[in-house]
Design an enzyme around this catalytic site. Structure first.
Site, PDB file in Angstrom:
ATOM      1  CG  ASN A  37      57.344  26.176   2.802  1.00 19.83           C
ATOM      2  OD1 ASN A  37      58.186  25.294   2.911  1.00 19.83           O
ATOM      3  ND2 ASN A  37      57.593  27.320   2.206  1.00 19.83           N
ATOM      4  CB  CYS A  38      57.512  20.509   1.960  1.00 23.46           C
ATOM      5  SG  CYS A  38      57.500  18.993   1.003  1.00 23.46           S
ATOM      6  CG  ASP A  39      51.606  20.998  -0.582  1.00 22.47           C
ATOM      7  OD1 ASP A  39      51.420  21.794   0.361  1.00 22.47           O
ATOM      8  OD2 ASP A  39      51.320  21.269  -1.769  1.00 22.47           O
TER       9      ASP A  39
END
Length: 106
Positions: free
Chosen positions: A8-10
């Protein structure tokens, strides 16, 4: 090619989109091999620890003084992301320069 990061890290998502052949290794779920952490720490030093992260801000001063390998083992989300292993080389973070290095390494 392996991308060590968080799903979920951009920044990790950008790397995975640009590197569809890579495998994402979620550091919270799957962890990071100790040998890889040692190699990354030798290569990147203090840059490997993300001192701007929410996890870092949640640590007390005693925890922050722990050796980096212990910190990363206990709190994998402290690692700057993504850590990319490609062609026997390590890269940290994501930028156009790193993308070119990674593509050249494969």
């Amino acid at each position: 090619m392996e991308v060590f990061g968080l799903k979920n890290c951009d920044t990790c998502r950008k790397a995975m989109k640009a590197l569809p052949e890579a495998t994402l290794v979620d550091v919270r779920k799957d962890g990071v091999p100790q040998a890889l952490l040692k190699d990354a720490l030798e290569q990147f030093g203090d840059q490997l620890i993300n001192t701007r992260s929410t996890t870092w801000r949640g640590l007390d001063s005693a925890e922050r003084e722990a050796p980096p390998l212990e910190l990363l083992a206990a709190h994998p989300a402290l690692m700057k992301r993504p850590l990319i292993r490609a062609g026997g080389r390590l890269s940290l973070g994501w930028s156009p320069e790193i993308e070119a290095q990674v593509r050249f390494a494969v």
